[in-house]
Design a protein around this motif. Structure first.
Motif, PDB file in Angstrom:
ATOM      1  N   ASP A   3       0.837  -1.196   0.000  1.00  0.00           N
ATOM      2  CA  ASP A   3       0.000   0.000   0.000  1.00  0.00           C
ATOM      3  C   ASP A   3       0.873   1.247   0.000  1.00  0.00           C
ATOM      4  N   ASP A   4       0.393   2.279  -0.635  1.00  0.00           N
ATOM      5  CA  ASP A   4       1.087   3.564  -0.678  1.00  0.00           C
ATOM      6  C   ASP A   4       0.597   4.401   0.502  1.00  0.00           C
ATOM      7  N   PRO A   5       1.462   4.742   1.449  1.00  0.00           N
ATOM      8  CA  PRO A   5       1.011   5.521   2.597  1.00  0.00           C
ATOM      9  C   PRO A   5       0.507   6.913   2.227  1.00  0.00           C
ATOM     10  N   ASP A   6       0.863   7.377   1.021  1.00  0.00           N
ATOM     11  CA  ASP A   6       0.426   8.697   0.568  1.00  0.00           C
ATOM     12  C   ASP A   6      -0.678   8.601  -0.485  1.00  0.00           C
ATOM     13  N   ALA A   7      -1.362   7.463  -0.524  1.00  0.00           N
ATOM     14  CA  ALA A   7      -2.327   7.204  -1.592  1.00  0.00           C
ATOM     15  C   ALA A   7      -3.452   8.217  -1.648  1.00  0.00           C
ATOM     16  N   ASP A   8      -3.774   8.844  -0.540  1.00  0.00           N
ATOM     17  CA  ASP A   8      -4.905   9.774  -0.515  1.00  0.00           C
ATOM     18  C   ASP A   8      -4.508  11.200  -0.864  1.00  0.00           C
ATOM     19  N   TRP A   9      -3.247  11.367  -1.312  1.00  0.00           N
ATOM     20  CA  TRP A   9      -2.772  12.692  -1.705  1.00  0.00           C
ATOM     21  C   TRP A   9      -2.294  12.665  -3.147  1.00  0.00           C
ATOM     22  N   TYR A 340      -0.246  26.311  -2.749  1.00  0.00           N
ATOM     23  CA  TYR A 340      -0.608  24.929  -3.050  1.00  0.00           C
ATOM     24  C   TYR A 340       0.524  23.985  -2.678  1.00  0.00           C
ATOM     25  N   SER A 341       0.201  22.931  -1.980  1.00  0.00           N
ATOM     26  CA  SER A 341       1.195  21.891  -1.699  1.00  0.00           C
ATOM     27  C   SER A 341       0.780  20.611  -2.421  1.00  0.00           C
ATOM     28  N   ALA A 342      -0.098  19.809  -1.798  1.00  0.00           N
ATOM     29  CA  ALA A 342      -0.667  18.632  -2.442  1.00  0.00           C
ATOM     30  C   ALA A 342      -2.147  18.593  -2.106  1.00  0.00           C
ATOM     31  N   GLY A 343      -2.952  18.138  -3.037  1.00  0.00           N
ATOM     32  CA  GLY A 343      -4.388  18.099  -2.814  1.00  0.00           C
ATOM     33  C   GLY A 343      -4.869  16.700  -2.474  1.00  0.00           C
ATOM     34  N   PRO A 344      -5.989  16.581  -1.797  1.00  0.00           N
ATOM     35  CA  PRO A 344      -6.567  15.265  -1.535  1.00  0.00           C
ATOM     36  C   PRO A 344      -7.019  14.624  -2.835  1.00  0.00           C
ATOM     37  N   ILE A 345      -6.960  13.313  -2.886  1.00  0.00           N
ATOM     38  CA  ILE A 345      -7.338  12.601  -4.097  1.00  0.00           C
ATOM     39  C   ILE A 345      -8.435  11.600  -3.759  1.00  0.00           C
ATOM     40  N   GLY A 346      -9.466  11.550  -4.583  1.00  0.00           N
ATOM     41  CA  GLY A 346     -10.635  10.737  -4.299  1.00  0.00           C
ATOM     42  C   GLY A 346     -10.390   9.249  -4.505  1.00  0.00           C
ATOM     43  N   ALA A 347     -11.166   8.442  -3.817  1.00  0.00           N
ATOM     44  CA  ALA A 347     -11.053   6.992  -3.962  1.00  0.00           C
ATOM     45  C   ALA A 347     -11.381   6.546  -5.382  1.00  0.00           C
TER      46      ALA A 347
END
Length: 382
Positions: A3-9, A340-347
Motif C-alpha cells: 500500500d502507498d502511505p500517501d495514496a490519498d494525496w 498549493y502543496s498537495a491536494g486530496p485525491i478521491g477513492a
C-alpha cells in the motif's frame, strides 16, 4: 503490491515546476520508458527510417537491407554529428554530412575517409550505438535504457480488447504533428486519465457518452471508455458522427459505437474508435513545458461516409483538445502558487492514484508536500 502511505494525496505542486526534480525525473522515469516512434508500415522498405527526438536525444528507427527493424542513436561516432534530419526518410546508407563517415542499414561503420589517419580506430567497435526496440501489434517503440516490462507485458491485461482492431494492418492517415504546451508533461497525463472533469468541462463528450464514461487502472495502463448514445446531439458534428458512423465489419457489435482510451506508462495514450485510432505522447521540454506528439492510423476504407465520419471525429476532438488545453494551462499556473502543496485525491480517481504511486516508488522525494532544499539530488547520490 504494498500500500502507498500517501495514496490519498495527489502529487505535490513542486513536482510540476522544479528544475532539479525534473532532471531526476528524466533519468528515472523518461529515459527508462518505452516511447512510440511510428507504425511498421511507415518503415516498410529497406532504408526507410523514422526519427524521434526527446530529452536531448535523437533516435533513428531503420529498416535494414535484411528486413529487420533496428534503432540507433542519431549520432555519428566520429564528432557526434546528427546523421539524418527530419521525421522520416529513406537512405540505403547513412552518410555523415560532416566528414562522410558511412554506416550500413544494420548500423555497421563501413566507410571512413582517410582511414589510415586513425591508427586506433576499429571499424567493428564504432558502429552506431544501438537503442532498445520493440514491436507491439504493428507499432514500433524504443527505450533509451532500462530493463522494465515490455510494451506487450504492460498491455497484457487489455490485449484481448485491442486484438479486434487489427493494429498490424493499419496505415498512417495523419503524419506526425507536434504541438508545444506551456505545462509540465505530467499535467497532460493527469488530465487524460481524470474522470471527474468530463461532465464538468466537456459538454460535447457528455452529450455523446451520457453517463457511460468509465475508468479503471491496471499496473501499467489505464483504461477509459464511453459509449456513443443514440439520442441525437444538438451539435451538428456530433450528430453527424452519431448518424453516419458506418458499420465496421471486423469489430464486434459491442465495439461499433464504443470509444476506448488507453494510457500507457508513463506518457503515451491511444484512442480507439471504430473509424480510426489516434496515438499521442507528451514529451518534456522543460520543467514547465512539453510537446504533444500525435499520429493517426486506420485500416484502408474508401467509403465516402467513413471519410466524412473521420473528419467529424477530428472536429469533435479539436474542441475537446482546446478545452483540455485551457484547463491544464491554468492547473500549471496554480501548481506554481506557494499556496498549493498537495491536494486530496478521491477513492474513485484510480488512474491518478496509480500514476502517483509509481512516481513515488521511483523518486521518494515526490512524497514531500514541499520542495526540499536545493541540492537534494546531489546529496542523495553522495
Amino acid at each position: 503490491m504494498a500500500d502507498d502511505p500517501d495514496a490519498d494525496w495527489s502529487l505535490p505542486g513542486w513536482l510540476y515546476t522544479d528544475p532539479e526534480y525534473a532532471a531526476v525525473e528524466t533519468e528515472r522515469v523518461i529515459r527508462p520508458s518505452w516511447q512510440i516512434v511510428c507504425h511498421q508500415s511507415d518503415v516498410a522498405n529497406p532504408g526507410d527510417y523514422h526519427t524521434l527526438d526527446y530529452i536531448g536525444e535523437s533516435v533513428i528507427v531503420l529498416r535494414g537491407d535484411d528486413g529487420c527493424l533496428r534503432a540507433f542513436a542519431n549520432v555519428c561516432r566520429h564528432r557526434a554529428m546528427r546523421l539524418v534530419e527530419g521525421p522520416q526518410g529513406c537512405a540505403r546508407k547513412l552518410v555523415c554530412p560532416y566528414h562522410a563517415w558511412t554506416y550500413e542499414t544494420d548500423g555497421r561503420l563501413s566507410g571512413v575517409p582517410m582511414r589510415r589517419d586513425y591508427p586506433a580506430l576499429e571499424l567493428e567497435k564504432n558502429g552506431l550505438a544501438p537503442v532498445d526496440l520493440e514491436q507491439w501489434r504493428g507499432f514500433v517503440f524504443v527505450r533509451l535504457e532500462g530493463d522494465g516490462p515490455s510494451v506487450a507485458e504492460m498491455m497484457a491485461p487489455y490485449d484481448h480488447e485491442v486484438a479486434p482492431y487489427r493494429f498490424e494492418e493499419m496505415q498512417t492517415i495523419s503524419p506526425v504533428r507536434l504541438r508545444e504546451r506551456a505545462v509540465n508533461w505530467k499535467n497532460v497525463g493527469d488530465n487524460y486519465s481524470d474522470n471527474l472533469h468530463i461532465p464538468v468541462a466537456h459538454d460535447g463528450l457528455t452529450r455523446l457518452f451520457g453517463k457511460s464514461y468509465a475508468i479503471e487502472a491496471q499496473p501499467w495502463v489505464d483504461k477509459m471508455s464511453g459509449r456513443i448514445v443514440d439520442r441525437p446531439s444538438d451539435n451538428p458534428w456530433e450528430r453527424f458522427y452519431q448518424t453516419h458512423l458506418p458499420h465496421v465489419p471486423h469489430l464486434p457489435e459491442d465495439n461499433q459505437r464504443l470509444w476506448l482510451y488507453f494510457k500507457l506508462w508513463p506518457n503515451m495514450a491511444f484512442d480507439l474508435y471504430a473509424d480510426q485510432i489516434d496515438f499521442m505522447q507528451w514529451l518534456p521540454l522543460t520543467p514547465t513545458t512539453c510537446v504533444l506528439r500525435e499520429m493517426a492510423f486506420a485500416l484502408p476504407d474508401d467509403r465516402r461516409e467513413m471519410k466524412l465520419v473521420r473528419y467529424a471525429n477530428w472536429r469533435i476532438n479539436r474542441i475537446v483538445n482546446a478545452e483540455d488545453t485551457w484547463l491544464i494551462e491554468r492547473v500549471q499556473q496554480g501548481m506554481a502558487s506557494k499556496s498549493y502543496s498537495a491536494g486530496p485525491i478521491g477513492a474513485s480517481e484510480v488512474c491518478l492514484r496509480s500514476f502517483a504511486r509509481k512516481i513515488r516508488e521511483r523518486i521518494p522525494e515526490a512524497r514531500l508536500h514541499r520542495a526540499p532544499a536545493a541540492g537534494w539530488s546531489r546529496r542523495e547520490q553522495a
